[in-house]
Write an enzyme that holds these catalytic residues in place. Sequence first.
Site, short mmCIF file in Angstrom:
data_model
loop_
_atom_site.label_atom_id
_atom_site.label_comp_id
_atom_site.label_asym_id
_atom_site.label_seq_id
_atom_site.Cartn_x
_atom_site.Cartn_y
_atom_site.Cartn_z
N TYR A 59 1.16 -1.18 0.00
CA TYR A 59 0.40 -0.12 0.03
C TYR A 59 1.20 1.30 -0.11
O TYR A 59 0.51 2.50 -0.64
CB TYR A 59 -0.65 -0.12 1.53
CG TYR A 59 -1.97 0.65 1.18
CD1 TYR A 59 -2.97 1.25 0.21
CD2 TYR A 59 -1.86 1.89 2.85
CE1 TYR A 59 -4.17 2.37 0.43
CE2 TYR A 59 -2.82 2.79 3.53
CZ TYR A 59 -3.54 2.92 1.69
OH TYR A 59 -4.53 3.95 2.09
N1 LIG Z 1 -9.78 5.82 5.21
C1 LIG Z 1 -8.89 6.41 5.84
O1 LIG Z 1 -8.26 6.67 6.90
C2 LIG Z 1 -7.76 6.56 4.55
C3 LIG Z 1 -6.15 6.84 5.28
C4 LIG Z 1 -5.26 7.13 4.50
C5 LIG Z 1 -5.83 7.04 2.70
N2 LIG Z 1 -6.92 6.79 2.41
C6 LIG Z 1 -7.09 6.46 1.18
O2 LIG Z 1 -8.12 7.22 1.06
C7 LIG Z 1 -9.00 7.02 -0.28
C8 LIG Z 1 -10.42 6.52 0.00
O3 LIG Z 1 -10.21 5.09 1.01
P1 LIG Z 1 -11.39 4.39 1.92
O4 LIG Z 1 -11.38 4.33 3.21
O5 LIG Z 1 -12.88 5.95 1.51
O6 LIG Z 1 -11.55 2.93 1.09
P2 LIG Z 1 -12.94 2.39 1.31
O7 LIG Z 1 -12.77 1.13 0.86
O8 LIG Z 1 -14.24 2.31 2.34
O9 LIG Z 1 -13.51 2.57 -0.07
C9 LIG Z 1 -13.23 2.38 -1.35
C10 LIG Z 1 -14.14 2.17 -2.84
O10 LIG Z 1 -13.45 1.61 -3.63
C11 LIG Z 1 -14.09 1.05 -4.39
N3 LIG Z 1 -13.43 0.10 -5.68
C12 LIG Z 1 -12.64 -1.38 -4.75
N4 LIG Z 1 -12.22 -1.70 -5.43
C13 LIG Z 1 -12.18 -0.81 -7.04
C14 LIG Z 1 -12.67 -1.40 -8.13
N5 LIG Z 1 -11.31 -2.41 -8.60
N6 LIG Z 1 -12.98 -0.67 -9.10
C15 LIG Z 1 -14.16 0.42 -8.98
N7 LIG Z 1 -14.06 0.86 -7.01
C16 LIG Z 1 -13.35 -0.23 -6.94
C17 LIG Z 1 -14.54 0.25 -3.19
O11 LIG Z 1 -15.66 -0.88 -3.64
C18 LIG Z 1 -15.35 1.26 -2.88
O12 LIG Z 1 -17.00 1.58 -2.75
C19 LIG Z 1 -7.97 5.81 -0.61
O13 LIG Z 1 -7.19 6.03 -1.67
C20 LIG Z 1 -7.68 4.71 1.00
O14 LIG Z 1 -6.07 4.61 0.45
C21 LIG Z 1 -7.82 6.09 3.91
#
Ligand SMILES: NC(=O)c1ccc[n+]([C@@H]2O[C@H](COP(=O)([O-])OP(=O)(O)OC[C@H]3O[C@@H](n4cnc5c(N)ncnc54)[C@H](O)[C@@H]3O)[C@@H](O)[C@H]2O)c1
Length: 249
Positions: A152
């Site tokens: 990641y």
């Molecule tokens: N939530 C956090 O605290 C956090 C922290 C650091 C970084 N991030 C980054 O923020 C972003 C969003 O995070 P999140 O926690 O909302 O993620 P999440 O896992 O809750 O949601 C991700 C979404 O992407 C969709 N998805 C997954 N694979 C896919 C594919 N192949 N094609 C189309 N859609 C697809 C999923 O169905 C889901 O709806 C990401 O880039 C994550 O790495 C989040």
Amino acid sequence: MKLSGKVAIVTGSASGIGRGIALAMAKEGAHVAIVDINEEKGEETLADVNQLTEGALFIKDISKKENVYEIVMAVTEKFGKIDILVNNAHVSRQASFIETTEELLDLSFGTGFYPTFHFMQAAYPELKKAQGKVINFASGAGLDGQVTQTSYAAAKEAIRAISRVAANEWGPEGINVNLISPIALTPGVEQWRENAPELYEAMLNRIPLRRLGDPEQDIGQVAVFLASNDSDYITGQTIMVDGGSIKLR
Ligand SMILES: NC(=O)c1ccc[n+]([C@@H]2O[C@H](COP(=O)([O-])OP(=O)(O)OC[C@H]3O[C@@H](n4cnc5c(N)ncnc54)[C@H](O)[C@@H]3O)[C@@H](O)[C@H]2O)c1
């Protein structure tokens, strides 16, 4: 309204941060193309977006390059342009450095890095016409080198790297490319909390503001700012929306 009539593609917007961004942008008047693999949640987000503005739903796996190009073409046909590209979707699995396999690297790069790269290339002609805005996603896991996050962290730092290159190359053409490094309470984080409760508690205690962000209020509003003309003089930057956890120098 800050995004009146703008057209945005938001990947991974069926749930979590992507959904928060889709709703925040729709409230500011943007048409949002919701891109996800989760049909049920995608329909829910579309219905909510359609209460505010006209949205569109693409249930497609963005790890496939041809799907990325299809989506960009379909959005351009439907709405006539693309002003905003939000590369938010990303899937990865944790493993110690020594146990990280090529399959785990492929999963993280295949759902995070490559879709970001392909969407940026595919949407570039439209972004150039629109003097558009790209918002990519970084993570404290990459900036800090968090344990068990080899695949990641690597993909996230690769996304930061290409975002800086694109900001430099596309700046003269009026395209802004920035990143958000968030912390927010989403289904993905809830899953992580179940798998690694001690890491979750430790993370909460390291957040100066002592809470996780809200996908729409905390992250979505920053995405609106980065998508609006209010951020016209900002590019190539990683914006920390993480309750003060990491201070970039
Ligand atoms: N939530 C956090 O605290 C956090 C922290 C650091 C970084 N991030 C980054 O923020 C972003 C969003 O995070 P999140 O926690 O909302 O993620 P999440 O896992 O809750 O949601 C991700 C979404 O992407 C969709 N998805 C997954 N694979 C896919 C594919 N192949 N094609 C189309 N859609 C697809 C999923 O169905 C889901 O709806 C990401 O880039 C994550 O790495 C989040």
